[in-house]
Design a protein around this motif. Structure first.
Motif, PDB file in Angstrom:
ATOM      1  N   GLU A 296      -9.567  -1.241  -5.310  1.00  0.00           N
ATOM      2  CA  GLU A 296      -8.978  -1.560  -3.998  1.00  0.00           C
ATOM      3  C   GLU A 296      -7.696  -2.378  -4.137  1.00  0.00           C
ATOM      4  O   GLU A 296      -6.752  -2.208  -3.368  1.00  0.00           O
ATOM      5  CB  GLU A 296      -9.989  -2.260  -3.084  1.00  0.00           C
ATOM      6  N   LEU A 297      -7.621  -3.248  -5.149  1.00  0.00           N
ATOM      7  CA  LEU A 297      -6.400  -4.018  -5.377  1.00  0.00           C
ATOM      8  C   LEU A 297      -5.283  -3.097  -5.880  1.00  0.00           C
ATOM      9  O   LEU A 297      -4.140  -3.191  -5.427  1.00  0.00           O
ATOM     10  CB  LEU A 297      -6.651  -5.146  -6.374  1.00  0.00           C
TER      11      LEU A 297
ATOM     12  N   ALA B 282      -4.955   0.056  -5.270  1.00  0.00           N
ATOM     13  CA  ALA B 282      -4.523   0.876  -4.129  1.00  0.00           C
ATOM     14  C   ALA B 282      -3.531   0.110  -3.263  1.00  0.00           C
ATOM     15  O   ALA B 282      -2.526   0.665  -2.802  1.00  0.00           O
ATOM     16  CB  ALA B 282      -5.727   1.322  -3.306  1.00  0.00           C
ATOM     17  N   GLU B 283      -3.782  -1.191  -3.058  1.00  0.00           N
ATOM     18  CA  GLU B 283      -2.854  -2.008  -2.259  1.00  0.00           C
ATOM     19  C   GLU B 283      -1.528  -2.203  -2.991  1.00  0.00           C
ATOM     20  O   GLU B 283      -0.465  -2.140  -2.374  1.00  0.00           O
ATOM     21  CB  GLU B 283      -3.494  -3.361  -1.938  1.00  0.00           C
ATOM     22  N   VAL B 284      -1.576  -2.410  -4.301  1.00  0.00           N
ATOM     23  CA  VAL B 284      -0.340  -2.545  -5.083  1.00  0.00           C
ATOM     24  C   VAL B 284       0.468  -1.249  -4.990  1.00  0.00           C
ATOM     25  O   VAL B 284       1.681  -1.280  -4.756  1.00  0.00           O
ATOM     26  CB  VAL B 284      -0.658  -2.893  -6.558  1.00  0.00           C
ATOM     27  N   LYS B 285      -0.182  -0.113  -5.138  1.00  0.00           N
ATOM     28  CA  LYS B 285       0.517   1.178  -5.033  1.00  0.00           C
ATOM     29  C   LYS B 285       1.125   1.362  -3.649  1.00  0.00           C
ATOM     30  O   LYS B 285       2.258   1.840  -3.516  1.00  0.00           O
ATOM     31  CB  LYS B 285      -0.442   2.330  -5.334  1.00  0.00           C
ATOM     32  N   ARG B 286       0.387   0.973  -2.607  1.00  0.00           N
ATOM     33  CA  ARG B 286       0.888   1.104  -1.238  1.00  0.00           C
ATOM     34  C   ARG B 286       2.134   0.242  -1.040  1.00  0.00           C
ATOM     35  O   ARG B 286       3.148   0.698  -0.495  1.00  0.00           O
ATOM     36  CB  ARG B 286      -0.199   0.715  -0.237  1.00  0.00           C
ATOM     37  N   ARG B 287       2.080  -0.996  -1.518  1.00  0.00           N
ATOM     38  CA  ARG B 287       3.232  -1.896  -1.345  1.00  0.00           C
ATOM     39  C   ARG B 287       4.421  -1.465  -2.197  1.00  0.00           C
ATOM     40  O   ARG B 287       5.570  -1.573  -1.755  1.00  0.00           O
ATOM     41  CB  ARG B 287       2.825  -3.328  -1.663  1.00  0.00           C
TER      42      ARG B 287
ATOM     43  N   ASP C 108       5.138   1.576  -3.026  1.00  0.00           N
ATOM     44  CA  ASP C 108       5.692   2.739  -2.332  1.00  0.00           C
ATOM     45  C   ASP C 108       6.505   2.302  -1.118  1.00  0.00           C
ATOM     46  O   ASP C 108       7.587   2.834  -0.865  1.00  0.00           O
ATOM     47  CB  ASP C 108       4.567   3.688  -1.929  1.00  0.00           C
TER      48      ASP C 108
ATOM     49  N   TRP D 277       7.317  -3.106  -9.311  1.00  0.00           N
ATOM     50  CA  TRP D 277       6.791  -3.980  -8.263  1.00  0.00           C
ATOM     51  C   TRP D 277       6.011  -5.137  -8.889  1.00  0.00           C
ATOM     52  O   TRP D 277       6.166  -6.288  -8.483  1.00  0.00           O
ATOM     53  CB  TRP D 277       5.904  -3.179  -7.307  1.00  0.00           C
TER      54      TRP D 277
END
Length: 72
Positions: free
Chosen positions: A40-41, A43-48, A50, A59
C-alpha cells in the motif's frame, strides 16, 4: 502547466527547438540499493510520482534529499 498542456505545447514544431545550453546531471549515482515497501505504501509512492511526472526512483531521491535538508 499541467502534463496535458505541456504535451500540447511541445507537440507544436515551433516549441521543439532546444533553448540554451544542455543541462547534464552533475553527480554520478551510486550502485542501486534494495529498499522494500509494503504494497500500500509503494502504491502511494507510485501515485505521487506519477502525479509529479517523475519516476519512482527520482521521486524517492527527492523525498530523501528533502528529509536530509531538514534539521535533525
Amino acid at each position: 502547466m499541467t502534463p496535458d498542456e505541456e504535451y500540447d505545447f511541445y507537440a507544436q514544431p515551433d516549441n521543439q527547438e532546444p533553448q540554451g545550453q544542455p543541462v547534464r546531471r552533475t553527480k554520478r549515482l551510486t550502485a542501486p540499493i534494495p529498499v522494500r515497501f509494503p504494497p500500500e505504501l509503494l502504491a502511494e509512492v507510485k501515485r505521487r510520482a506519477d502525479a509529479d511526472d517523475r519516476s519512482v526512483s527520482a521521486w524517492i531521491r527527492r523525498a530523501v534529499e528533502h528529509e536530509l535538508s531538514r534539521p535533525a
